[in-house]
Write a protein that holds these residues in place. Structure first.
Motif, PDB file in Angstrom:
ATOM      1  N   GLY A 153       0.794  -1.233   0.000  1.00 51.81           N
ATOM      2  CA  GLY A 153       0.000   0.000   0.000  1.00 51.81           C
ATOM      3  C   GLY A 153       0.824   1.280   0.000  1.00 51.81           C
ATOM      4  O   GLY A 153       0.266   2.371  -0.162  1.00 51.81           O
ATOM      5  N   ILE A 154       2.141   1.171   0.168  1.00 53.09           N
ATOM      6  CA  ILE A 154       2.971   2.385   0.219  1.00 53.09           C
ATOM      7  C   ILE A 154       4.096   2.389  -0.818  1.00 53.09           C
ATOM      8  O   ILE A 154       4.714   3.416  -1.072  1.00 53.09           O
ATOM      9  N   ILE A 155       4.347   1.254  -1.452  1.00 49.18           N
ATOM     10  CA  ILE A 155       5.509   1.121  -2.332  1.00 49.18           C
ATOM     11  C   ILE A 155       5.441   2.062  -3.535  1.00 49.18           C
ATOM     12  O   ILE A 155       6.462   2.500  -4.077  1.00 49.18           O
ATOM     13  N   GLY A 156       4.232   2.417  -3.935  1.00 48.94           N
ATOM     14  CA  GLY A 156       4.040   3.307  -5.083  1.00 48.94           C
ATOM     15  C   GLY A 156       4.657   4.684  -4.886  1.00 48.94           C
ATOM     16  O   GLY A 156       4.916   5.399  -5.863  1.00 48.94           O
ATOM     17  N   ALA A 157       4.924   5.053  -3.632  1.00 53.87           N
ATOM     18  CA  ALA A 157       5.510   6.373  -3.354  1.00 53.87           C
ATOM     19  C   ALA A 157       6.928   6.488  -3.903  1.00 53.87           C
ATOM     20  O   ALA A 157       7.412   7.591  -4.170  1.00 53.87           O
ATOM     21  N   ALA A 158       7.595   5.357  -4.098  1.00 52.08           N
ATOM     22  CA  ALA A 158       9.000   5.365  -4.519  1.00 52.08           C
ATOM     23  C   ALA A 158       9.218   6.134  -5.823  1.00 52.08           C
ATOM     24  O   ALA A 158      10.185   6.868  -5.962  1.00 52.08           O
ATOM     25  N   ASN A 159       8.300   5.946  -6.789  1.00 51.86           N
ATOM     26  CA  ASN A 159       8.465   6.602  -8.098  1.00 51.86           C
ATOM     27  C   ASN A 159       7.396   7.667  -8.355  1.00 51.86           C
ATOM     28  O   ASN A 159       7.222   8.106  -9.492  1.00 51.86           O
ATOM     29  N   TYR A 160       6.693   8.065  -7.324  1.00 57.46           N
ATOM     30  CA  TYR A 160       5.572   9.002  -7.477  1.00 57.46           C
ATOM     31  C   TYR A 160       6.076  10.432  -7.339  1.00 57.46           C
ATOM     32  O   TYR A 160       6.748  10.772  -6.366  1.00 57.46           O
ATOM     33  N   ARG A 161       5.774  11.282  -8.335  1.00 56.97           N
ATOM     34  CA  ARG A 161       6.171  12.692  -8.270  1.00 56.97           C
ATOM     35  C   ARG A 161       4.918  13.559  -8.248  1.00 56.97           C
ATOM     36  O   ARG A 161       4.081  13.466  -9.160  1.00 56.97           O
ATOM     37  N   LEU A 162       4.798  14.380  -7.238  1.00 62.61           N
ATOM     38  CA  LEU A 162       3.640  15.282  -7.149  1.00 62.61           C
ATOM     39  C   LEU A 162       3.813  16.444  -8.126  1.00 62.61           C
ATOM     40  O   LEU A 162       4.924  16.950  -8.301  1.00 62.61           O
ATOM     41  N   SER A 163       2.714  16.864  -8.745  1.00 62.90           N
ATOM     42  CA  SER A 163       2.775  17.988  -9.678  1.00 62.90           C
ATOM     43  C   SER A 163       2.834  19.301  -8.885  1.00 62.90           C
ATOM     44  O   SER A 163       2.515  19.332  -7.695  1.00 62.90           O
ATOM     45  N   GLU A 164       3.225  20.364  -9.565  1.00 66.57           N
ATOM     46  CA  GLU A 164       3.263  21.694  -8.920  1.00 66.57           C
ATOM     47  C   GLU A 164       1.889  22.050  -8.376  1.00 66.57           C
ATOM     48  O   GLU A 164       1.757  22.630  -7.301  1.00 66.57           O
ATOM     49  N   GLN A 165       0.874  21.715  -9.134  1.00 68.17           N
ATOM     50  CA  GLN A 165      -0.516  22.006  -8.743  1.00 68.17           C
ATOM     51  C   GLN A 165      -0.872  21.265  -7.443  1.00 68.17           C
ATOM     52  O   GLN A 165      -1.485  21.835  -6.535  1.00 68.17           O
ATOM     53  N   GLU A 166      -0.472  19.995  -7.366  1.00 61.02           N
ATOM     54  CA  GLU A 166      -0.772  19.185  -6.172  1.00 61.02           C
ATOM     55  C   GLU A 166      -0.003  19.705  -4.956  1.00 61.02           C
ATOM     56  O   GLU A 166      -0.561  19.812  -3.858  1.00 61.02           O
ATOM     57  N   LEU A 167       1.263  20.034  -5.168  1.00 65.08           N
ATOM     58  CA  LEU A 167       2.077  20.588  -4.072  1.00 65.08           C
ATOM     59  C   LEU A 167       1.478  21.895  -3.578  1.00 65.08           C
ATOM     60  O   LEU A 167       1.424  22.165  -2.375  1.00 65.08           O
ATOM     61  N   SER A 168       0.997  22.696  -4.505  1.00 62.06           N
ATOM     62  CA  SER A 168       0.398  23.988  -4.178  1.00 62.06           C
ATOM     63  C   SER A 168      -0.903  23.798  -3.374  1.00 62.06           C
ATOM     64  O   SER A 168      -1.162  24.519  -2.407  1.00 62.06           O
ATOM     65  N   ALA A 169      -1.702  22.800  -3.749  1.00 65.20           N
ATOM     66  CA  ALA A 169      -2.960  22.525  -3.029  1.00 65.20           C
ATOM     67  C   ALA A 169      -2.671  22.104  -1.589  1.00 65.20           C
ATOM     68  O   ALA A 169      -3.356  22.527  -0.642  1.00 65.20           O
ATOM     69  N   ILE A 170      -1.619  21.296  -1.410  1.00 66.49           N
ATOM     70  CA  ILE A 170      -1.221  20.850  -0.065  1.00 66.49           C
ATOM     71  C   ILE A 170      -0.732  22.044   0.750  1.00 66.49           C
ATOM     72  O   ILE A 170      -1.119  22.224   1.911  1.00 66.49           O
ATOM     73  N   GLU A 171       0.099  22.876   0.140  1.00 64.72           N
ATOM     74  CA  GLU A 171       0.662  24.056   0.837  1.00 64.72           C
ATOM     75  C   GLU A 171      -0.446  25.010   1.274  1.00 64.72           C
ATOM     76  O   GLU A 171      -0.438  25.537   2.393  1.00 64.72           O
ATOM     77  N   THR A 172      -1.417  25.215   0.407  1.00 69.99           N
ATOM     78  CA  THR A 172      -2.568  26.089   0.723  1.00 69.99           C
ATOM     79  C   THR A 172      -3.310  25.554   1.939  1.00 69.99           C
ATOM     80  O   THR A 172      -3.626  26.303   2.876  1.00 69.99           O
ATOM     81  N   PHE A 173      -3.564  24.245   1.948  1.00 71.11           N
ATOM     82  CA  PHE A 173      -4.254  23.633   3.098  1.00 71.11           C
ATOM     83  C   PHE A 173      -3.463  23.862   4.383  1.00 71.11           C
ATOM     84  O   PHE A 173      -4.035  24.245   5.414  1.00 71.11           O
ATOM     85  N   LEU A 174      -2.159  23.617   4.330  1.00 74.58           N
ATOM     86  CA  LEU A 174      -1.323  23.734   5.531  1.00 74.58           C
ATOM     87  C   LEU A 174      -1.308  25.174   6.065  1.00 74.58           C
ATOM     88  O   LEU A 174      -1.314  25.389   7.269  1.00 74.58           O
ATOM     89  N   GLN A 175      -1.317  26.143   5.151  1.00 82.80           N
ATOM     90  CA  GLN A 175      -1.325  27.538   5.587  1.00 82.80           C
ATOM     91  C   GLN A 175      -2.666  27.940   6.176  1.00 82.80           C
ATOM     92  O   GLN A 175      -2.740  28.694   7.137  1.00 82.80           O
ATOM     93  N   GLN A 176      -3.737  27.409   5.599  1.00 83.20           N
ATOM     94  CA  GLN A 176      -5.088  27.751   6.075  1.00 83.20           C
ATOM     95  C   GLN A 176      -5.470  26.986   7.348  1.00 83.20           C
ATOM     96  O   GLN A 176      -6.378  27.385   8.056  1.00 83.20           O
ATOM     97  N   ASN A 177      -4.770  25.874   7.599  1.00 85.68           N
ATOM     98  CA  ASN A 177      -5.059  25.038   8.779  1.00 85.68           C
ATOM     99  C   ASN A 177      -3.797  24.811   9.592  1.00 85.68           C
ATOM    100  O   ASN A 177      -3.309  23.678   9.663  1.00 85.68           O
ATOM    101  N   PRO A 178      -3.248  25.865  10.195  1.00 83.75           N
ATOM    102  CA  PRO A 178      -1.954  25.719  10.896  1.00 83.75           C
ATOM    103  C   PRO A 178      -2.053  24.807  12.125  1.00 83.75           C
ATOM    104  O   PRO A 178      -3.137  24.618  12.656  1.00 83.75           O
TER     105      PRO A 178
END
Length: 323
Positions: free
Chosen positions: A298-323
């Motif tokens: 269930g976690i091995i797929g992370a090895a070659n998984y690259r998040l897109s700029e859009q996905e990274l940005s969505a995560i960052e927005t959440f973290l800033q809005q929910n400190p």
């Protein structure tokens, strides 16, 4: 059933070790019955988890003498019998007495006893990476690091590193002998190392292997308030603030976002969480635990998984809005 995954490896600091993006973390397989245990664990399930990780292409295992008071190292050695050897990393400085009471020591004679015990339990000639688990007692850091440097010269360990050290502590010991790696906690809910530790490691060619990228299962996608409430009393996570309100609701809300992102490319929330840590240029690889073969898959797929700029940005927005 998944077959071996072709993973890009990355050189660890000043060493000749080339690590897959994910390593097998052997903390939980130490089992319960000790201060930082995860509750009861079946050894056969642990061995199956290690075999599955290796079959899928993982090339390193990270354990510690203290995990299960020696039990994790025993299980790792049993799992590796008759198989081609991955890199084996372990840690020292946390010791215990016959009653299981945990102490800390960086004295030369204590560390020498520890390395012999780890070599015996792991049944290997030399430890690929030997790490000071915690910088305690602080006054003995220099003695501890000098001892590890001696063990390296003697061939008992191939490379030496540290875990949970601050930049200031790292600078102190750097004068004695080069540091191959630092092992800090790093996840979407624990980002303290971004400020100074990660830039320092980058500047000094110190490899970084991060632990708890899924925050000990909290970000895996299967954690619920009910599951936490029913954890055994000897599971340390039950007492951890990240697993309790008010932080728990926020963390589970973050997991929902990770699930949404992962669904678009058939990845789990846990794989998104791990991939996020691997995105940082200072990070060499991430330690990921698995208590059975299914968890590993269930976690091995992370090895070659690259998040897109859009996905990274969505995560960052959440973290800033929910400190």
């Amino acid at each position: 059933m998944q077959t071996t995954i072709d993973m890009q490896t990355k050189q660890l600091g000043n060493s000749d070790l080339h690590l897959t993006p994910i390593g097998f973390g052997a903390w939980a397989i130490g089992g319960g019955g000790w201060e930082f245990g995860w509750g009861h664990q079946e050894d056969q399930e642990s061995i199956a988890a290690i075999h599955r990780a290796l079959d899928l292409g993982v090339n390193w295992i990270d354990t510690a003498a203290i995990y299960g008071l020696g039990h994790s190292e025993d299980v790792v050695s049993r799992a590796l019998k008759g198989r081609s050897q991955p890199y084996v990393f372990t840690k020292c400085s946390m010791i215990w007495d016959e009653k299981g009471k945990i102490g800390r020591s960086l004295k030369a004679d204590s560390l020498r006893r520890e390395v012999e015990d780890s070599l015996r339990r792991l049944q290997i000639e030399a430890i690929d990476l030997y790490q000071i688990h915690w910088p305690n007692p602080d006054a003995d850091l220099e003695e501890g690091w000098s001892t590890l440097a001696d063990l390296q010269t003697e061939g008992k360990v191939r490379y030496i590193g540290v875990s949970n050290f601050s930049v200031e502590q790292t600078k102190r010991i750097q004068k004695i002998a080069p540091i191959t790696s630092l092992q800090p906690p790093y996840s979407l809910v624990r980002r303290e190392i971004e400020a100074d530790v990660l830039p320092f490691c980058q500047e000094n060619n110190i490899g970084v292997i991060v632990y708890s990228p899924m925050q000990s299962g909290l970000l895996a996608g299967s954690m619920t308030a009910d599951r936490i409430a029913h954890m055994p009393d000897d599971d340390w996570r039950k007492r951890n603030p990240q697993f309790q309100e008010p932080r728990l609701s926020r963390n589970l809300k973050l997991v929902e976002l990770l699930k949404q992102i992962g669904q678009q490319s058939d990845h789990s929330a846990g794989e998104v969480a791990i991939a996020w840590t691997l995105n940082h240029p200072a990070v060499t690889a991430a330690i990921v635990g698995g208590r059975n073969a299914q968890q590993v898959e269930g976690i091995i797929g992370a090895a070659n998984y690259r998040l897109s700029e859009q996905e990274l940005s969505a995560i960052e927005t959440f973290l800033q809005q929910n400190p």
